[in-house]
Design a protein around this motif. Sequence first.
Motif, PDB file in Angstrom:
ATOM      1  N   TRP A   1      -1.749  14.821 -13.914  1.00  0.00           N
ATOM      2  CA  TRP A   1      -0.437  15.456 -14.038  1.00  0.00           C
ATOM      3  C   TRP A   1      -0.061  15.507 -15.508  1.00  0.00           C
ATOM      4  CZ3 TRP A   1       1.850  18.079 -10.330  1.00  0.00           C
ATOM      5  CH2 TRP A   1       3.175  18.471 -10.481  1.00  0.00           C
ATOM      6  N   CYS A   2       0.295  16.691 -15.992  1.00  0.00           N
ATOM      7  CA  CYS A   2       0.472  16.892 -17.423  1.00  0.00           C
ATOM      8  C   CYS A   2       1.919  16.741 -17.889  1.00  0.00           C
ATOM      9  CB  CYS A   2      -0.051  18.281 -17.815  1.00  0.00           C
ATOM     10  SG  CYS A   2      -0.372  18.448 -19.588  1.00  0.00           S
ATOM     11  N   ASN A   3       2.836  16.355 -17.008  1.00  0.00           N
ATOM     12  CA  ASN A   3       4.219  16.116 -17.402  1.00  0.00           C
ATOM     13  C   ASN A   3       4.477  14.615 -17.479  1.00  0.00           C
ATOM     14  OD1 ASN A   3       4.677  18.832 -17.451  1.00  0.00           O
ATOM     15  ND2 ASN A   3       5.725  18.916 -15.484  1.00  0.00           N
ATOM     16  N   ALA A   4       5.127  14.182 -18.556  1.00  0.00           N
ATOM     17  CA  ALA A   4       5.396  12.760 -18.758  1.00  0.00           C
ATOM     18  C   ALA A   4       6.528  12.303 -17.861  1.00  0.00           C
ATOM     19  CB  ALA A   4       5.747  12.493 -20.222  1.00  0.00           C
ATOM     20  N   GLY A   5       6.426  11.067 -17.372  1.00  0.00           N
ATOM     21  CA  GLY A   5       7.444  10.536 -16.471  1.00  0.00           C
ATOM     22  C   GLY A   5       7.737   9.072 -16.731  1.00  0.00           C
ATOM     23  N   TRP A   6       8.959   8.667 -16.364  1.00  0.00           N
ATOM     24  CA  TRP A   6       9.378   7.274 -16.496  1.00  0.00           C
ATOM     25  C   TRP A   6       8.607   6.380 -15.534  1.00  0.00           C
ATOM     26  CZ3 TRP A   6      12.397   5.677 -20.335  1.00  0.00           C
ATOM     27  CH2 TRP A   6      13.311   6.556 -20.925  1.00  0.00           C
ATOM     28  N   LEU A   7       8.365   5.127 -15.991  1.00  0.00           N
ATOM     29  CA  LEU A   7       7.811   4.085 -15.137  1.00  0.00           C
ATOM     30  C   LEU A   7       8.793   2.911 -15.096  1.00  0.00           C
ATOM     31  CD1 LEU A   7       4.062   4.103 -16.230  1.00  0.00           C
ATOM     32  CD2 LEU A   7       5.082   5.180 -14.213  1.00  0.00           C
ATOM     33  N   ALA A   8       8.525   1.962 -14.211  1.00  0.00           N
ATOM     34  CA  ALA A   8       9.469   0.879 -13.948  1.00  0.00           C
ATOM     35  C   ALA A   8       9.736  -0.004 -15.154  1.00  0.00           C
ATOM     36  CB  ALA A   8       8.962   0.030 -12.784  1.00  0.00           C
ATOM     37  N   ASP A   9       8.788  -0.095 -16.086  1.00  0.00           N
ATOM     38  CA  ASP A   9       8.971  -0.959 -17.252  1.00  0.00           C
ATOM     39  C   ASP A   9       9.651  -0.257 -18.422  1.00  0.00           C
ATOM     40  OD1 ASP A   9       6.955   0.733 -18.003  1.00  0.00           O
ATOM     41  OD2 ASP A   9       5.495  -0.821 -18.483  1.00  0.00           O
ATOM     42  N   GLY A  10      10.121   0.976 -18.210  1.00  0.00           N
ATOM     43  CA  GLY A  10      10.803   1.705 -19.266  1.00  0.00           C
ATOM     44  C   GLY A  10       9.890   2.474 -20.182  1.00  0.00           C
ATOM     45  N   THR A  11       8.587   2.484 -19.895  1.00  0.00           N
ATOM     46  CA  THR A  11       7.660   3.310 -20.662  1.00  0.00           C
ATOM     47  C   THR A  11       7.588   4.705 -20.048  1.00  0.00           C
ATOM     48  OG1 THR A  11       5.716   2.627 -19.375  1.00  0.00           O
ATOM     49  CG2 THR A  11       6.276   1.317 -21.321  1.00  0.00           C
ATOM     50  N   VAL A  12       7.059   5.633 -20.820  1.00  0.00           N
ATOM     51  CA  VAL A  12       6.858   7.012 -20.366  1.00  0.00           C
ATOM     52  C   VAL A  12       5.384   7.332 -20.514  1.00  0.00           C
ATOM     53  CG1 VAL A  12       7.401   9.434 -20.807  1.00  0.00           C
ATOM     54  CG2 VAL A  12       9.211   7.697 -20.968  1.00  0.00           C
ATOM     55  N   GLN A  13       4.740   7.732 -19.416  1.00  0.00           N
ATOM     56  CA  GLN A  13       3.305   7.980 -19.413  1.00  0.00           C
ATOM     57  C   GLN A  13       2.987   9.169 -18.507  1.00  0.00           C
ATOM     58  OE1 GLN A  13       0.867   4.382 -18.949  1.00  0.00           O
ATOM     59  NE2 GLN A  13       2.676   3.103 -19.228  1.00  0.00           N
TER      60      GLN A  13
ATOM     61  N   ARG B   1       0.861  -1.183   0.000  1.00  0.00           N
ATOM     62  CA  ARG B   1       0.000   0.000   0.000  1.00  0.00           C
ATOM     63  C   ARG B   1       0.896   1.231   0.000  1.00  0.00           C
ATOM     64  NH1 ARG B   1      -3.030  -3.473   3.433  1.00  0.00           N
ATOM     65  NH2 ARG B   1      -2.031  -2.673   5.317  1.00  0.00           N
ATOM     66  N   GLY B   2       0.553   2.181  -0.864  1.00  0.00           N
ATOM     67  CA  GLY B   2       1.395   3.358  -0.956  1.00  0.00           C
ATOM     68  C   GLY B   2       0.770   4.443  -1.809  1.00  0.00           C
ATOM     69  N   VAL B   3       1.610   5.357  -2.270  1.00  0.00           N
ATOM     70  CA  VAL B   3       1.147   6.514  -3.022  1.00  0.00           C
ATOM     71  C   VAL B   3       2.111   6.779  -4.171  1.00  0.00           C
ATOM     72  CG1 VAL B   3       2.358   8.069  -1.428  1.00  0.00           C
ATOM     73  CG2 VAL B   3       0.517   8.965  -2.866  1.00  0.00           C
ATOM     74  N   VAL B   4       1.563   7.165  -5.331  1.00  0.00           N
ATOM     75  CA  VAL B   4       2.359   7.548  -6.493  1.00  0.00           C
ATOM     76  C   VAL B   4       2.446   9.070  -6.549  1.00  0.00           C
ATOM     77  CG1 VAL B   4       2.463   7.546  -9.023  1.00  0.00           C
ATOM     78  CG2 VAL B   4       1.763   5.478  -7.784  1.00  0.00           C
ATOM     79  N   PHE B   5       3.642   9.581  -6.806  1.00  0.00           N
ATOM     80  CA  PHE B   5       3.788  11.029  -6.931  1.00  0.00           C
ATOM     81  C   PHE B   5       4.777  11.368  -8.044  1.00  0.00           C
ATOM     82  CE2 PHE B   5       6.961   9.605  -3.894  1.00  0.00           C
ATOM     83  CZ  PHE B   5       8.105  10.331  -4.214  1.00  0.00           C
ATOM     84  N   PRO B   6       4.556  12.487  -8.732  1.00  0.00           N
ATOM     85  CA  PRO B   6       5.495  12.914  -9.776  1.00  0.00           C
ATOM     86  C   PRO B   6       6.710  13.578  -9.146  1.00  0.00           C
ATOM     87  CG  PRO B   6       3.681  14.463  -9.617  1.00  0.00           C
ATOM     88  CD  PRO B   6       3.382  13.380  -8.638  1.00  0.00           C
ATOM     89  N   TYR B   7       7.862  13.393  -9.784  1.00  0.00           N
ATOM     90  CA  TYR B   7       9.084  13.982  -9.224  1.00  0.00           C
ATOM     91  C   TYR B   7       9.942  14.548 -10.349  1.00  0.00           C
ATOM     92  CZ  TYR B   7      13.073  14.706  -6.198  1.00  0.00           C
ATOM     93  OH  TYR B   7      14.091  15.295  -5.475  1.00  0.00           O
ATOM     94  N   GLN B   8      10.422  15.782 -10.135  1.00  0.00           N
ATOM     95  CA  GLN B   8      11.265  16.469 -11.103  1.00  0.00           C
ATOM     96  C   GLN B   8      12.657  16.700 -10.551  1.00  0.00           C
ATOM     97  OE1 GLN B   8       9.482  20.201 -12.215  1.00  0.00           O
ATOM     98  NE2 GLN B   8       8.074  19.274 -13.684  1.00  0.00           N
ATOM     99  N   SER B   9      13.599  16.898 -11.454  1.00  0.00           N
ATOM    100  CA  SER B   9      14.961  17.258 -11.080  1.00  0.00           C
ATOM    101  C   SER B   9      15.000  18.701 -10.555  1.00  0.00           C
ATOM    102  CB  SER B   9      15.876  17.130 -12.296  1.00  0.00           C
ATOM    103  OG  SER B   9      17.105  17.795 -12.090  1.00  0.00           O
TER     104      SER B   9
END
Length: 370
Positions: A224-236, A177-185
């Motif tokens: 969230w309107c910025n694309a981000g990496w996921l664990a399988d190497g896709t960007v969504q 159980r957890g939470v997904v959040f977007p993260y930027q440099s």
Amino acid sequence: MLSLLRPLLAACLYLLLPGGQCRMPAYNNGFHYQDISNGNGNGEIYFNGVRLHVESPQHAVSAARGSSVILPCHYHYEPELTAPRRTRVKWSWLPANSISAPVSPAASARETEVMVAMGNRHRSYGSFQGRVRLRRSAPGDMSLVINELQLNDTGRYRCEVIDGLEDESVTVELELRGVVFPYQSQKGRYHFNFFEAQQACQDQDSTLATSEQLFTAWEEGLDWCNAGWLADGTVQYPITVPRDGCGGLELASGLRSYGQRHRLLHHYDAFCFSPAVKGTVYFSKHPTRLNFTDAIQACATSGGQIAKVGQLYAAWRLMGLDRCDAGWLADGSVRYPITKSRAYCGPPEPGVRSFGFPPPFLKFGVYCYR
């Protein structure tokens, strides 16, 4: 093994002419085999009235990090045997990051052994050593108990029961159980390649989110309107309110996907997944505001350490942390968590508000973890 034996049996039946011989290799596992090709000529074999069944009442289990969890697995014979048999049980694991990642057949992800048991003897492997055992609450119960769940324990677990030539298995998915959040440099938008995104999430006590975790977050309202990496190497990226610049008004809400991208050459943000924290995240009460260096010291003085972004998100989402005070975090960003909207605390929706990465000499509060 049974599938390998069938062609040999069929060949023997076909070649068993007058004067011919066909010898089967001597092997006895306690079952009686019987030819049932009468009338159909298919040469099939079966255990004489006995079949091994392996089942699980749950094919997906969720738990909190640091807790214990039981992955159910039971086996039985049909009809029941009059005497117990020596069966071998093997639990193996395919990490969540490997389940949906497309790979070539030659480089397909392999399951890792977790535990092997036969009778009273058992052995555990790798990071599972000392943390796993079989429940054995009743005859045929081979449920796996995992203690002190870790961040990387998520994935698909296979319970395999082996009795001579019989080999049956069932799989159980484990989710934290957890939470997904977007993260930027700190440099801004779209500065991570895949491996940098992985490291950025790890630095914030998180992992790269899976597609399934991002989909669940979208169902729960993440937009969230910025694309981000996921664990399988896709960007969504997830969109709940279609709009210009985010795929357009003509597209329905959902996950927008760029598909697989080059893991070294392409750069995006990251979607991180943070499970429940084992400790406590708190706002350090201090008579004055603090610059970044003083904020780190204030947490140490209070017996903790400056909180990471993933810890703040988990405390907000899973523990209801609500504080309308901006505070420093370990990555040099300034944020605050809101569960109940009110005046002067930002937008009406709950969430973690961000001030970005201000100069370290500016003064704010601080969020600590203990």
